[in-house]
Design an enzyme around this catalytic site. Sequence first.
Site, PDB file in Angstrom:
ATOM      1  N   HIS A 128      37.031  32.866  19.899  1.00  0.00           N
ATOM      2  CA  HIS A 128      36.596  32.189  21.120  1.00  0.00           C
ATOM      3  C   HIS A 128      36.935  30.693  21.107  1.00  0.00           C
ATOM      4  CE1 HIS A 128      34.064  33.270  24.761  1.00  0.00           C
ATOM      5  NE2 HIS A 128      34.725  32.169  25.017  1.00  0.00           N
ATOM      6  N   CYS A 172      38.125  15.143  -2.854  1.00  0.00           N
ATOM      7  CA  CYS A 172      37.160  14.233  -2.224  1.00  0.00           C
ATOM      8  C   CYS A 172      35.740  14.605  -2.660  1.00  0.00           C
ATOM      9  CB  CYS A 172      37.302  14.297  -0.700  1.00  0.00           C
ATOM     10  SG  CYS A 172      36.632  15.816   0.014  1.00  0.00           S
ATOM     11  N   ARG A 210      37.655  41.860  18.136  1.00  0.00           N
ATOM     12  CA  ARG A 210      38.875  41.110  17.844  1.00  0.00           C
ATOM     13  C   ARG A 210      40.098  41.872  18.306  1.00  0.00           C
ATOM     14  NH1 ARG A 210      36.564  36.849  17.709  1.00  0.00           N
ATOM     15  NH2 ARG A 210      36.653  35.346  15.996  1.00  0.00           N
TER      16      ARG A 210
HETATM   17  P1  NAD Z   1      32.690  36.011  21.517  1.00  0.00           P
HETATM   18  O1  NAD Z   1      32.968  35.503  22.875  1.00  0.00           O
HETATM   19  O2  NAD Z   1      33.401  37.234  21.049  1.00  0.00           O
HETATM   20  O3  NAD Z   1      31.113  36.274  21.343  1.00  0.00           O
HETATM   21  C1  NAD Z   1      30.122  35.423  21.871  1.00  0.00           C
HETATM   22  C2  NAD Z   1      28.962  36.298  22.381  1.00  0.00           C
HETATM   23  O4  NAD Z   1      27.876  35.434  22.763  1.00  0.00           O
HETATM   24  C3  NAD Z   1      29.322  37.129  23.607  1.00  0.00           C
HETATM   25  O5  NAD Z   1      28.999  38.489  23.371  1.00  0.00           O
HETATM   26  C4  NAD Z   1      28.473  36.525  24.728  1.00  0.00           C
HETATM   27  O6  NAD Z   1      28.059  37.489  25.686  1.00  0.00           O
HETATM   28  C5  NAD Z   1      27.287  35.968  23.935  1.00  0.00           C
HETATM   29  N1  NAD Z   1      26.552  34.887  24.612  1.00  0.00           N
HETATM   30  C6  NAD Z   1      27.040  33.825  25.300  1.00  0.00           C
HETATM   31  N2  NAD Z   1      26.037  33.051  25.760  1.00  0.00           N
HETATM   32  C7  NAD Z   1      24.878  33.622  25.334  1.00  0.00           C
HETATM   33  C8  NAD Z   1      23.505  33.287  25.479  1.00  0.00           C
HETATM   34  N3  NAD Z   1      23.113  32.194  26.152  1.00  0.00           N
HETATM   35  N4  NAD Z   1      22.579  34.107  24.910  1.00  0.00           N
HETATM   36  C9  NAD Z   1      22.969  35.216  24.214  1.00  0.00           C
HETATM   37  N5  NAD Z   1      24.260  35.574  24.055  1.00  0.00           N
HETATM   38  C10 NAD Z   1      25.195  34.789  24.620  1.00  0.00           C
HETATM   39  O7  NAD Z   1      32.972  34.773  20.528  1.00  0.00           O
HETATM   40  P2  NAD Z   1      33.250  34.755  18.933  1.00  0.00           P
HETATM   41  O8  NAD Z   1      34.719  34.699  18.714  1.00  0.00           O
HETATM   42  O9  NAD Z   1      32.411  35.790  18.274  1.00  0.00           O
HETATM   43  O10 NAD Z   1      32.708  33.289  18.581  1.00  0.00           O
HETATM   44  C11 NAD Z   1      31.315  32.997  18.693  1.00  0.00           C
HETATM   45  C12 NAD Z   1      31.088  31.496  18.634  1.00  0.00           C
HETATM   46  O11 NAD Z   1      31.349  31.013  17.308  1.00  0.00           O
HETATM   47  C13 NAD Z   1      32.001  30.681  19.547  1.00  0.00           C
HETATM   48  O12 NAD Z   1      31.244  29.604  20.066  1.00  0.00           O
HETATM   49  C14 NAD Z   1      33.068  30.162  18.598  1.00  0.00           C
HETATM   50  O13 NAD Z   1      33.693  28.991  19.080  1.00  0.00           O
HETATM   51  C15 NAD Z   1      32.216  29.880  17.386  1.00  0.00           C
HETATM   52  N6  NAD Z   1      32.919  29.766  16.093  1.00  0.00           N
HETATM   53  C16 NAD Z   1      32.441  28.843  15.222  1.00  0.00           C
HETATM   54  C17 NAD Z   1      33.010  28.724  13.969  1.00  0.00           C
HETATM   55  C18 NAD Z   1      32.448  27.771  12.961  1.00  0.00           C
HETATM   56  O14 NAD Z   1      33.059  27.597  11.906  1.00  0.00           O
HETATM   57  N7  NAD Z   1      31.295  27.152  13.209  1.00  0.00           N
HETATM   58  C19 NAD Z   1      34.095  29.543  13.615  1.00  0.00           C
HETATM   59  C20 NAD Z   1      34.514  30.513  14.532  1.00  0.00           C
HETATM   60  C21 NAD Z   1      33.931  30.613  15.773  1.00  0.00           C
HETATM   61 ZN    ZN Z   2      37.790  30.716  14.967  1.00  0.00          ZN
END
Ligand code: NAD
Ligand code: ZN
Length: 379
Positions: free
Chosen positions: A48, A102, A372
């Site tokens: 995402h 680092c 995915r």
């Molecule tokens: P995705 O779109 O496949 O899944 C996200 C899910 O969250 C969806 O099913 C959606 O319906 C649900 N959702 C959205 N808003 C919501 C709410 N208010 N309440 C409940 N559910 C809700 O995305 P993904 O690829 O699984 O990624 C998930 C998140 O993790 C994204 O924000 C992505 O950018 C983030 N991410 C972070 C890192 C990190 O290292 N921190 C790494 C990868 C992805």
């Molecule tokens: Zn990612």
Amino acid sequence: MSTAGQVIRCKAAVAWESGKPLSIEEVEVAPPQKDEVRIKILFTSLCHTDVYFWDAKGQNPLFPRILGHEAGGIVESVGEGVTDLKPGDHVLPIFTGECKECPHCLSEESNMCDLLRINTDRGEMINDGKSRFSINGKPIYHFLGTSTFSEYTVVHVGQVAKINPEAPLDKVCVLSCGMSTGFGATVNVAKPKKGQSVAIFGLGAVGLAAAEGARVSGASRIIGVDLNPSRFELAKNFGVTEFVNPKDHNKPVQEVIAEMTGGGVDRSVECTGSIQAMISAFECVHDGWGVAVLVGVPNKDDAFKTHPVNLLNERTLKGTFFGNYKPRTDIPAVVERYMNKELELDKFITHSVPFSEINKAFEYMLAGEGLRCVIRMDA
Ligand code: NAD
Ligand code: ZN
């Protein structure tokens, strides 16, 4: 014939403007410079985070850009000073790096490398501030230092994990971001104890990998929260035991969860990117010991708001990139957990398309369909 030291012309999917379908173009990929590696990408998948920076509604726009950061490939050539990788090595490029020198890399507690930590606004290589991609001499920006939506890409050596060459790259490519992030967020950061309850906000691939982490930790209840009811059916194969759709209730979801659990869950992991879900994920943990972990990438102007008493009541709020894994040191062992069948990945891969149809992967994600989608570069 070796291509080392030469410009490679190959296909890449270029994002020319925000929200417009990617277009497959012939690009020139310059040879790797000092501390860089050129990788032939074989499989990449869509996370995402790519979609946020493609539609650029809540993020800084930077175009034209080659997106993509979840991938697997083979080293084609290495630049000056690279000693621990060689042509032919099987690798996963990673969006956050590990320089190994680092204070963060030397600390057991951090993966926030000073040199190579995630930087979503940078579009060039850190070495010389230039792009390695161009079309007719016009530079195309990089994304997260990985830009895997290209048959060849150039990555800093600190962002490359060398893995077991027997591991199937069409499967372990998802460990390059989503699955390691979600799994690590639970096992390395939330750290539920056996028998505890865990709430997962967002049942996409990252959230379901977090659920998988809760399952292997021996959680007694895994409560999945999502706005998309089609996720609940999928999530049953990932050990999620109960489901809550915030839309089905006329009170905040944190109150619903507190009622279900006698005061709150022991751990929660937020994987949505929604600021409202982040606040709920924090406020739904039990006072006294509850720990909430934020994983979703927020919009650039979001602010987290909660009453400080929620913290004084002995709740802990944490956040993580890449599940706190150090990419070069830790990821080869995570790949081995898949090879030993401790960790399941195949069930996360619900779609597969040839590179020429990469825009379909965006359509599936925007429709909330599947988990995915693996993009096959050779096809
Ligand atoms: P995705 O779109 O496949 O899944 C996200 C899910 O969250 C969806 O099913 C959606 O319906 C649900 N959702 C959205 N808003 C919501 C709410 N208010 N309440 C409940 N559910 C809700 O995305 P993904 O690829 O699984 O990624 C998930 C998140 O993790 C994204 O924000 C992505 O950018 C983030 N991410 C972070 C890192 C990190 O290292 N921190 C790494 C990868 C992805
Ligand atoms: Zn990612």
